[in-house]
Design a protein around this motif. Sequence first.
Motif, short mmCIF file in Angstrom:
data_model
loop_
_atom_site.label_atom_id
_atom_site.label_comp_id
_atom_site.label_asym_id
_atom_site.label_seq_id
_atom_site.Cartn_x
_atom_site.Cartn_y
_atom_site.Cartn_z
N THR A 63 1.55 0.92 12.42
CA THR A 63 2.24 1.79 11.48
C THR A 63 3.11 0.99 10.51
O THR A 63 3.14 1.27 9.31
CB THR A 63 3.10 2.82 12.23
N ARG A 121 0.90 -0.52 7.98
CA ARG A 121 0.45 0.52 7.05
C ARG A 121 1.53 0.81 6.00
O ARG A 121 1.24 0.90 4.80
CB ARG A 121 0.13 1.79 7.85
N ILE A 122 2.78 0.92 6.43
CA ILE A 122 3.89 1.17 5.51
C ILE A 122 4.01 0.05 4.50
O ILE A 122 4.24 0.28 3.31
CB ILE A 122 5.20 1.36 6.29
N VAL A 138 -6.64 7.69 8.82
CA VAL A 138 -5.45 7.93 9.64
C VAL A 138 -5.76 8.03 11.13
O VAL A 138 -5.09 8.75 11.87
CB VAL A 138 -4.63 9.16 9.18
N PHE A 184 1.40 0.43 1.82
CA PHE A 184 1.77 1.51 0.90
C PHE A 184 2.90 1.07 -0.04
O PHE A 184 2.91 1.42 -1.22
CB PHE A 184 2.18 2.76 1.67
N TYR A 237 -6.94 2.42 9.44
CA TYR A 237 -5.62 3.02 9.53
C TYR A 237 -4.62 2.36 8.59
O TYR A 237 -3.78 3.03 7.98
CB TYR A 237 -5.10 2.94 10.97
N ILE A 238 -4.68 1.05 8.45
CA ILE A 238 -3.69 0.36 7.63
C ILE A 238 -4.12 0.26 6.16
O ILE A 238 -3.43 -0.34 5.34
CB ILE A 238 -3.38 -1.07 8.17
N ASP A 268 7.10 8.98 0.14
CA ASP A 268 6.45 8.85 1.45
C ASP A 268 5.52 7.64 1.42
O ASP A 268 4.48 7.66 0.77
CB ASP A 268 5.66 10.12 1.77
N TYR A 269 5.89 6.60 2.15
CA TYR A 269 5.11 5.37 2.15
C TYR A 269 4.08 5.34 3.28
O TYR A 269 3.73 4.27 3.78
CB TYR A 269 6.05 4.17 2.22
N GLN A 270 3.57 6.54 3.61
CA GLN A 270 2.46 6.61 4.56
C GLN A 270 1.42 7.66 4.14
O GLN A 270 0.41 7.80 4.80
CB GLN A 270 2.96 6.97 5.97
N ASN A 271 1.68 8.36 3.06
CA ASN A 271 0.82 9.48 2.69
C ASN A 271 0.07 9.18 1.39
O ASN A 271 0.68 8.92 0.36
CB ASN A 271 1.67 10.74 2.52
#
Length: 386
Positions: A86, A89-90, A264, A93, A272-273, A11-14
């Motif tokens: 988003t 952000r990804i 988040v 990550f 966020y990012i 998971d590239y957002q968690n």
Amino acid sequence: MKKVGIITINDYQNYGNRLQNYATQEVIKSLGFSVETIVNEPNKIIPTRKKYEFIKNINKLKNKPYEEIFSKVNDKISKKLFKSYTLQRIEVFKEFTKSHLLETNYTISEGNIPSKLSSEFDYFITGSDQVWNPHFRNGSSVDFLNFAPKEKRIAYAPSFGIAEIPGDYIINYKKWLSEMHRLSVREKAGAKIIKDLTGRDAQVMVDPTLMLSKEKWLSISSSPKNKPSQPYLLTYFLGNKTKKLRAEICNIAKEKNLKIINLVDISDKGTYIGGPSEFIDLINSASVFCTDSFHGVIFSMLMETPFVVFERAGSLPSMNSRIETLLSTFKLESRLSKNIKNNDQVFNIDYSHIGPILENERNKALVYLKEALQARETQDVLAKTN
């Protein structure tokens, strides 16, 4: 050198997902193995199911007031407007993953397993994270390592994330769990599920993120560009923020004149990012941390930051078992919001008893892993991990 393959959620957002993956890798490496995370996809929901869900959602709107429909449509538009955030952000990550984790350059899934995969690794480890949560993973046999010989299948602190397995999954889960060579789980509820389904006893292990020291984590942390210079209250909520919850947070912040920083929160692009490295730094520097997150609690403990745990709103079925096990293990039930009676309790926390408990839990996990992997290292691997 023997090689271990890790199966986990990619998971590239968690934050918690990336950090537990890193921790698992580092712990196994400390035992003298080369380690690679195998990128994988869970079972995909079939198109007819997606169509059914779409029709069901449309039918729900038929008798809704115009204002509610407009609000839902507006929310959809807002999400599209913030799509670029988003994506950024990804990328952050993924950059963290590239810098700190070794992943395969291929992806596996049910029915798409390379023929030589099993022979390329001496052992496979599934975990930690919620790899056995059917609501997240749709009951994928990959998460139970069915592609490998039984003697290579090891579970290291995986989580079901729920207290009861839905009926549709019971037959497969019973079979797959029975065939695991070594079993451990992350929470007591998970051990009960395994006992009820298979009759087997599974050891309850701490999350791998707790296996690394504060110093080790800070060595990969990074200060965000927008980090406030003034004292701040940090929040990280995966569930809904109710009006009552927001009021409680504001009340805590007001007590010490703290700025409120929300992880988040897409309305704050800079925060966020931020990636996993910034997550660690922000928790370490916070005056207090308010969260409903399992890994939020863990990093508060590791950084020795005062924290308050709130029950996750909108989580159905409940995912609170893992947090309850964590707080019980470290005798920190007093950090539950329902047990805090005044703001003095919020900011005053005693961590002096944590050290011996943590050392015992780390040693227990290392003994389990040494036996499961038949590790021959005799040196103090915990010191290497630190």
